[in-house]
Motif scaffolding. Structure first.
Motif, mmCIF file in Angstrom:
data_model
loop_
_atom_site.group_PDB
_atom_site.id
_atom_site.type_symbol
_atom_site.label_atom_id
_atom_site.label_comp_id
_atom_site.label_asym_id
_atom_site.label_seq_id
_atom_site.Cartn_x
_atom_site.Cartn_y
_atom_site.Cartn_z
ATOM 1 N N ALA A 160 0.947 -1.116 -0.099
ATOM 2 C CA ALA A 160 -0.132 0.018 0.112
ATOM 3 C C ALA A 160 0.906 1.324 -0.063
ATOM 4 O O ALA A 160 0.979 2.160 0.940
ATOM 5 N N PRO A 161 1.719 1.455 -1.066
ATOM 6 C CA PRO A 161 2.432 2.630 -1.287
ATOM 7 C C PRO A 161 1.782 3.922 -1.325
ATOM 8 O O PRO A 161 0.549 3.913 -1.674
ATOM 9 N N THR A 162 2.158 5.118 -0.785
ATOM 10 C CA THR A 162 1.637 6.351 -0.960
ATOM 11 C C THR A 162 2.475 7.532 -1.611
ATOM 12 O O THR A 162 3.666 7.094 -1.218
ATOM 13 N N PHE A 163 1.747 8.442 -2.021
ATOM 14 C CA PHE A 163 2.667 9.613 -2.525
ATOM 15 C C PHE A 163 1.923 10.718 -2.807
ATOM 16 O O PHE A 163 0.609 10.804 -2.370
ATOM 17 N N GLU A 164 2.368 11.786 -3.047
ATOM 18 C CA GLU A 164 1.881 13.205 -2.930
ATOM 19 C C GLU A 164 2.093 13.750 -4.405
ATOM 20 O O GLU A 164 2.912 13.654 -5.084
ATOM 21 N N VAL A 165 1.066 14.628 -4.821
ATOM 22 C CA VAL A 165 0.952 15.223 -6.283
ATOM 23 C C VAL A 165 0.489 16.474 -5.993
ATOM 24 O O VAL A 165 -0.015 16.771 -5.096
ATOM 25 N N TRP A 166 0.904 17.303 -7.082
ATOM 26 C CA TRP A 166 0.313 18.580 -7.452
ATOM 27 C C TRP A 166 -0.839 18.526 -8.760
ATOM 28 O O TRP A 166 -0.386 17.676 -9.432
ATOM 29 N N VAL A 167 -1.714 18.799 -8.448
ATOM 30 C CA VAL A 167 -2.899 18.637 -9.533
ATOM 31 C C VAL A 167 -3.266 20.079 -9.839
ATOM 32 O O VAL A 167 -3.382 21.074 -8.920
ATOM 33 N N ALA A 168 -4.016 20.074 -11.213
ATOM 34 C CA ALA A 168 -4.895 21.389 -11.615
ATOM 35 C C ALA A 168 -5.948 21.022 -12.013
ATOM 36 O O ALA A 168 -6.151 19.888 -12.366
ATOM 37 N N ARG A 169 -6.928 21.983 -11.960
ATOM 38 C CA ARG A 169 -8.272 21.596 -12.536
ATOM 39 C C ARG A 169 -7.834 21.673 -14.000
ATOM 40 O O ARG A 169 -7.232 22.432 -14.499
ATOM 41 N N LYS A 170 -8.816 20.812 -14.891
ATOM 42 C CA LYS A 170 -8.283 20.524 -16.245
ATOM 43 C C LYS A 170 -8.824 22.080 -16.980
ATOM 44 O O LYS A 170 -7.871 22.217 -17.849
ATOM 45 N N ASP A 171 -9.558 22.448 -16.689
ATOM 46 C CA ASP A 171 -10.152 23.674 -17.383
ATOM 47 C C ASP A 171 -8.957 24.839 -17.382
ATOM 48 O O ASP A 171 -8.787 25.607 -18.158
ATOM 49 N N PHE A 172 -8.627 24.936 -15.959
ATOM 50 C CA PHE A 172 -7.570 25.958 -15.828
ATOM 51 C C PHE A 172 -6.115 25.448 -16.486
ATOM 52 O O PHE A 172 -5.546 26.360 -17.242
ATOM 53 N N ALA A 173 -5.702 24.205 -16.440
ATOM 54 C CA ALA A 173 -4.465 23.744 -17.057
ATOM 55 C C ALA A 173 -4.658 23.905 -18.798
ATOM 56 O O ALA A 173 -3.563 24.279 -19.270
ATOM 57 N N GLU A 174 -5.817 23.689 -19.299
ATOM 58 C CA GLU A 174 -5.916 23.929 -20.495
ATOM 59 C C GLU A 174 -5.970 25.248 -21.190
ATOM 60 O O GLU A 174 -5.442 25.538 -22.177
ATOM 61 N N LYS A 175 -6.267 25.975 -20.225
ATOM 62 C CA LYS A 175 -6.433 27.520 -20.578
ATOM 63 C C LYS A 175 -5.006 28.299 -20.138
ATOM 64 O O LYS A 175 -4.729 29.415 -20.996
ATOM 65 N N HIS A 176 -4.284 27.886 -19.414
ATOM 66 C CA HIS A 176 -3.110 28.353 -18.810
ATOM 67 C C HIS A 176 -1.859 27.173 -18.603
ATOM 68 O O HIS A 176 -1.562 27.056 -17.624
ATOM 69 N N PRO A 177 -1.788 26.543 -19.524
ATOM 70 C CA PRO A 177 -0.605 25.606 -19.651
ATOM 71 C C PRO A 177 0.639 26.176 -19.245
ATOM 72 O O PRO A 177 1.663 25.491 -18.365
#
Length: 327
Positions: free
Chosen positions: A204-221
């Motif tokens: 049961a490995p764990t990790f952390e990530v940074w995510v973005a809302r897809k609408d924001f990422a597509e508009k401001h890559p």
């Protein structure tokens, strides 16, 4: 527990028809875990690279960040693998663009000295706190499964890290699975029964990530790409100067001030996770395929534990390496 899960899932389901973010109004949801990018945050390096003001908002745990992302209040957020799996399993439109930490000793199950807990089977009937639907919660359930302990035979209570510290000082709990700064505090008069690294080896490995809302990422890559670059630069600086990031360093003091920790605890907490390089990020092991498979594995476990209703066939639409490759 069911109420906490229901609240998270309702927030995810309600994510349709949300307002779109403007580049002039970027809200970043961060948590209190210790990692090198906290120095870049304290120094204003993200603002300098992106070229505009960022609104940093602190959250106690991943499910709170998910709720804020779902509502549109946050555009970029820091999550653990468990809340990420729960959110994407409900098809919240997120894109994972960087693995910010592979959790090892940075999260641990600590039992109070004098609690009478010297071995796993002595957890039966004891009160153990953890933030529900977090990576620590996932690790706790993974550990109990490995030890063949029925989780209903342990009194597992839902407390955020600050609440865990307070409950520990009052003597209300016998143990907790949690991260910094609470972890550093409770270890002072407690002992580690297991940690995320060991639970990871048990499946049961764990990790952390940074995510973005897809609408924001597509508009401001370009914003997402610059955010990733600053984060990776911070990782590289730490890896090149590990010995210099000691308890008396400016880096330790900046991190401690930002998250409310003791500078003396920071070096050990930093060493409790690994921080993938840009090359590692885009490799098949991570954003090139492995991260999506790891999310699926986490989701399978959550479904088995009746934390989520269903698992998607494919989590790759929620992971992308392009924001790092674009640098």
């Amino acid at each position: 527990m069911k109420h906490a899960i229901k609240t998270l899932l309702l927030a995810v389901v309600a994510a349709t028809g949300i307002q779109q973010a403007n580049a002039d109004d970027i809200v970043i949801g961060y948590q209190t875990g210790v990692d090198p990018s906290k120095v870049a945050q304290a120094d204003g390096a993200y603002e300098k690279a992106i070229g505009q003001k960022l609104d940093w908002r602190r959250f106690n745990a991943g499910p709170e960040v998910v709720t804020a992302l779902a509502s549109g209040d946050v555009q970029i957020g820091n999550l653990g693998s468990s809340p990420l799996a729960a959110a994407t399993s409900r098809k919240l439109d997120l894109v994972t663009f960087i693995v910010s930490a592979q959790i090892n000793a940075a999260e641990a199950l600590v039992v109070r000295n004098g609690s009478g807990i010297d071995k796993p089977e002595q957890l039966l009937g004891k009160t153990i706190a953890t933030p529900f639907v977090s990576t620590s919660h996932y690790s706790l359930l993974g550990a109990l499964k490995h030890w063949n302990i029925d989780p209903t035979k342990v009194k597992i209570v839902n407390l955020n890290p600050a609440e865990i510290t307070a409950a520990w000082k009052r003597g209300d709990i016998d143990g907790a699975f949690v991260w910094s700064p609470a972890l550093g505090e409770i270890k002072r008069d407690g002992r580690v029964l297991t940690d995320a690294a060991e639970v990871g080896k048990w499946g049961a490995p764990t990790f952390e990530v940074w995510v973005a809302r897809k609408d924001f990422a597509e508009k401001h890559p370009e914003v997402v790409s610059q955010f990733a670059k600053v984060t990776l630069d911070a990782f590289a600086d730490y890896q090149a100067h590990v010995d210099q990031w000691n308890a008396d360093s400016e880096q330790a003091k900046k991190i401690a001030k930002l998250i409310g920790a003791n500078p003396a605890d920071v070096p050990e907490l930093l060493a409790g996770s690994s921080y993938p390089t840009a090359k590692e990020q885009v490799s098949p092991a991570l954003l090139g395929g492995g991260t999506a498979k790891a999310i699926a594995g986490t989701a399978e476990f959550l479904k088995e534990q009746k934390r989520i209703p269903a698992v998607l066939k494919d989590y790759s639409p929620y992971v992308s390496a392009k924001y790092i490759q674009a640098q």
